[in-house]
Motif scaffolding. Structure first.
Motif, PDB file in Angstrom:
ATOM      1  N   MET A 139       0.848  -1.195   0.000  1.00 27.99           N
ATOM      2  CA  MET A 139       0.000   0.000   0.000  1.00 27.99           C
ATOM      3  C   MET A 139       0.879   1.238   0.000  1.00 27.99           C
ATOM      4  O   MET A 139       1.987   1.226   0.542  1.00 27.99           O
ATOM      5  N   ALA A 141       0.388   5.885  -0.268  1.00 28.02           N
ATOM      6  CA  ALA A 141      -0.418   7.088  -0.479  1.00 28.02           C
ATOM      7  C   ALA A 141       0.353   8.025  -1.392  1.00 28.02           C
ATOM      8  O   ALA A 141       1.551   8.256  -1.194  1.00 28.02           O
ATOM      9  N   ASP A 169      -5.344  12.120   0.033  1.00 28.59           N
ATOM     10  CA  ASP A 169      -4.477  11.611  -1.029  1.00 28.59           C
ATOM     11  C   ASP A 169      -5.092  10.326  -1.587  1.00 28.59           C
ATOM     12  O   ASP A 169      -6.068   9.803  -1.050  1.00 28.59           O
ATOM     13  N   THR A 171      -4.889   6.471  -1.914  1.00 25.03           N
ATOM     14  CA  THR A 171      -4.233   5.299  -1.329  1.00 25.03           C
ATOM     15  C   THR A 171      -4.401   4.133  -2.293  1.00 25.03           C
ATOM     16  O   THR A 171      -5.521   3.747  -2.632  1.00 25.03           O
ATOM     17  N   THR A 173      -3.611   0.155  -3.401  1.00 28.00           N
ATOM     18  CA  THR A 173      -3.211  -1.207  -3.029  1.00 28.00           C
ATOM     19  C   THR A 173      -2.666  -1.856  -4.293  1.00 28.00           C
ATOM     20  O   THR A 173      -3.357  -1.908  -5.324  1.00 28.00           O
TER      21      THR A 173
END
Length: 210
Positions: A139, A141, A169, A171, A173
């Motif tokens: 992950m 950001a 922001d 994020t 994945t």
């Protein structure tokens, strides 16, 4: 563990050899229990067949569990030659059942070995293959203005975007083959002056089509 090839899908092929009908069914199986369940399903589907010869290789590379049975055929004429084909294919995590309906004409030892070998080859040679590779799920950001560049870096490094969350922001994945992850991290350091890095949250194995 060294990556190895696995069947991507279940596949079936049928052929006639001097009135005997041979039906080969190959599928992925990632445990002995899965292989046994598949073998049971095929036996039930073809309960009236003369023989249902089962073969499996679970695992891959140097760490494998192999099994075969002749299921009433003369010893060494069916399961073993089919296992030899499967072993030679480089596939792991694979289960194969070759069903035979006897057509009234004896094939002889050599004829049986040839027929079961060819039945195994008929599915092994055409099945779609995947490769088991270790992957990182990570992950990070990022600001909106970097999104398109990050997507390009993800694609360049054989990664994929699993999710995007647009609160504050963005994020992301992400998932990458382990071997490609550090190059992606380097790309991110370069475009963010070292401020943005992805954090690994999980490492697992994924099957990637080859």
């Amino acid at each position: 563990m060294k990556p190895y090839l696995v069947p991507l899908t279940e596949i079936r092929r049928e052929q006639m050899v001097i009135n005997s009908r041979f039906i080969a069914t190959l599928a992925p199986a990632f445990s002995i229990d899965e292989a046994r369940a598949f073998m049971k399903r095929i036996r039930e589907e073809f309960a009236d067949a003369s023989h249902n010869v089962p073969i499996y290789i679970i695992g891959g590379g140097n760490t494998v569990t192999e099994y075969f049975s002749d299921d009433g055929e003369p010893s060494g004429t069916s399961g073993k030659p089919a296992l030899t084909v499967l072993r030679g294919s480089g596939l792991g995590d694979a289960v194969l059942v070759i069903t035979r309906y006897f057509g009234g004409t004896l094939l002889g030892t050599g004829g049986l070995v040839k027929a079961y070998t060819e039945a195994a080859q008929s599915v092994v040679n055409v099945v779609e293959r995947g490769r088991r590779v270790p992957v990182h799920v990570a992950m990070m950001a990022i600001p909106y203005n970097l999104l398109e560049r990050v997507r390009l870096f993800v694609s360049k490094n054989q990664g994929k975007v699993l999710g995007e969350d647009y609160t504050g922001d963005i994020t992301l994945t992400l998932q990458f083959p382990v071997d490609n992850f550090e190059v992606f991290q380097k790309d991110m350091r370069e475009i963010s002056a070292g401020k943005i890095q992805a954090e690994v949250i999980e490492t697992k194995e994924e099957i990637v089509k080859v």
